[in-house]
Design a protein around this motif. Structure first.
Motif, PDB file in Angstrom:
ATOM      1  N   ASN A  75      17.130  37.907  30.185  1.00  0.00           N
ATOM      2  CA  ASN A  75      16.095  37.017  30.679  1.00  0.00           C
ATOM      3  C   ASN A  75      14.766  37.538  30.165  1.00  0.00           C
ATOM      4  O   ASN A  75      14.553  38.741  30.085  1.00  0.00           O
ATOM      5  CB  ASN A  75      16.089  36.995  32.208  1.00  0.00           C
ATOM      6  CG  ASN A  75      17.322  36.335  32.772  1.00  0.00           C
ATOM      7  OD1 ASN A  75      17.823  35.386  32.202  1.00  0.00           O
ATOM      8  ND2 ASN A  75      17.814  36.837  33.889  1.00  0.00           N
ATOM      9  N   ARG A  76      13.897  36.648  29.785  1.00  0.00           N
ATOM     10  CA  ARG A  76      12.575  37.039  29.286  1.00  0.00           C
ATOM     11  C   ARG A  76      11.507  36.384  30.139  1.00  0.00           C
ATOM     12  O   ARG A  76      11.716  35.304  30.702  1.00  0.00           O
ATOM     13  CB  ARG A  76      12.394  36.585  27.827  1.00  0.00           C
ATOM     14  CG  ARG A  76      13.351  37.178  26.820  1.00  0.00           C
ATOM     15  CD  ARG A  76      13.063  38.619  26.462  1.00  0.00           C
ATOM     16  NE  ARG A  76      11.751  38.855  25.927  1.00  0.00           N
ATOM     17  CZ  ARG A  76      11.455  38.930  24.630  1.00  0.00           C
ATOM     18  NH1 ARG A  76      12.410  38.796  23.733  1.00  0.00           N
ATOM     19  NH2 ARG A  76      10.228  39.143  24.231  1.00  0.00           N
ATOM     20  N   VAL A  80      15.099  28.778  27.363  1.00  0.00           N
ATOM     21  CA  VAL A  80      15.780  28.903  26.079  1.00  0.00           C
ATOM     22  C   VAL A  80      15.933  27.509  25.497  1.00  0.00           C
ATOM     23  O   VAL A  80      16.384  26.587  26.175  1.00  0.00           O
ATOM     24  CB  VAL A  80      17.167  29.567  26.245  1.00  0.00           C
ATOM     25  CG1 VAL A  80      17.907  29.596  24.928  1.00  0.00           C
ATOM     26  CG2 VAL A  80      17.014  30.968  26.811  1.00  0.00           C
ATOM     27  N   TYR A 125      13.320  31.703  22.858  1.00  0.00           N
ATOM     28  CA  TYR A 125      12.626  31.672  24.141  1.00  0.00           C
ATOM     29  C   TYR A 125      11.256  31.041  23.935  1.00  0.00           C
ATOM     30  O   TYR A 125      10.613  31.228  22.905  1.00  0.00           O
ATOM     31  CB  TYR A 125      12.382  33.087  24.675  1.00  0.00           C
ATOM     32  CG  TYR A 125      13.612  33.898  24.956  1.00  0.00           C
ATOM     33  CD1 TYR A 125      14.335  33.720  26.123  1.00  0.00           C
ATOM     34  CD2 TYR A 125      14.016  34.894  24.070  1.00  0.00           C
ATOM     35  CE1 TYR A 125      15.451  34.496  26.401  1.00  0.00           C
ATOM     36  CE2 TYR A 125      15.124  35.677  24.335  1.00  0.00           C
ATOM     37  CZ  TYR A 125      15.840  35.478  25.503  1.00  0.00           C
ATOM     38  OH  TYR A 125      16.930  36.257  25.775  1.00  0.00           O
ATOM     39  N   CYS A 136      16.014  34.362  20.472  1.00  0.00           N
ATOM     40  CA  CYS A 136      16.943  34.734  21.540  1.00  0.00           C
ATOM     41  C   CYS A 136      18.188  35.328  20.887  1.00  0.00           C
ATOM     42  O   CYS A 136      19.028  34.598  20.356  1.00  0.00           O
ATOM     43  CB  CYS A 136      17.293  33.477  22.341  1.00  0.00           C
ATOM     44  SG  CYS A 136      18.314  33.762  23.770  1.00  0.00           S
TER      45      CYS A 136
END
Length: 132
Positions: A17-18, A28, A42, A58
């Motif tokens: 997860n960002r 995404v 992302y 990603c």
């Protein structure tokens, strides 16, 4: 940083997860460019509505062991892969297409189950109407 995955086995890709510059979880998306078609990236969830300019590729945090052994899958995906080459293409196109295929198969399974339930319900209603 937490990690997301479809199922906790080594046969599925895992992604981190960002968080974007707005301190929100980044979304995404799938690239539709000619240079990187089908590649995941992302971006800020509000990028189109005044959000930040966060953007990053990603990439999976793990490697699927059986990707290079799935010659029929690579042929199905219409990639030009010659005999004896590594099918784990660095830009992630194979992995992205596999994820899309897996999601499509899951949706088809749900639709088949829903159709079966509707058919059984219709049959039971017909039998009930005949018995009256």
């Amino acid at each position: 940083m937490s990690t997301s995955s479809t199922v906790g086995t080594q046969n599925y890709l895992r992604y981190r997860n960002r968080t974007c510059k707005c301190r929100e979880r980044a979304v995404v998306k799938i690239s539709e460019s000619d240079k990187n078609p089908g590649r995941l990236y992302y971006t800020c969830k509000d990028a189109d509505n005044g959000g930040c300019d966060f953007w990053a590729w990603c990439n999976p945090t793990n490697q699927i062991n059986n990707v290079s052994q799935t010659r029929p899958t690579s042929q199905l995906l219409s990639l030009d892969i010659t005999e004896g080459t590594d099918t784990a293409i660095p830009d992630g196109r194979v992995n992205t297409r596999l994820l899309i295929i897996e999601a499509t198969i899951s949706m088809v399974k749900v639709l088949v189950l829903a159709s079966f339930i509707l058919a059984v319900t219709a049959i039971l209603m017909s039998v009930g109407a005949l018995m009256k």
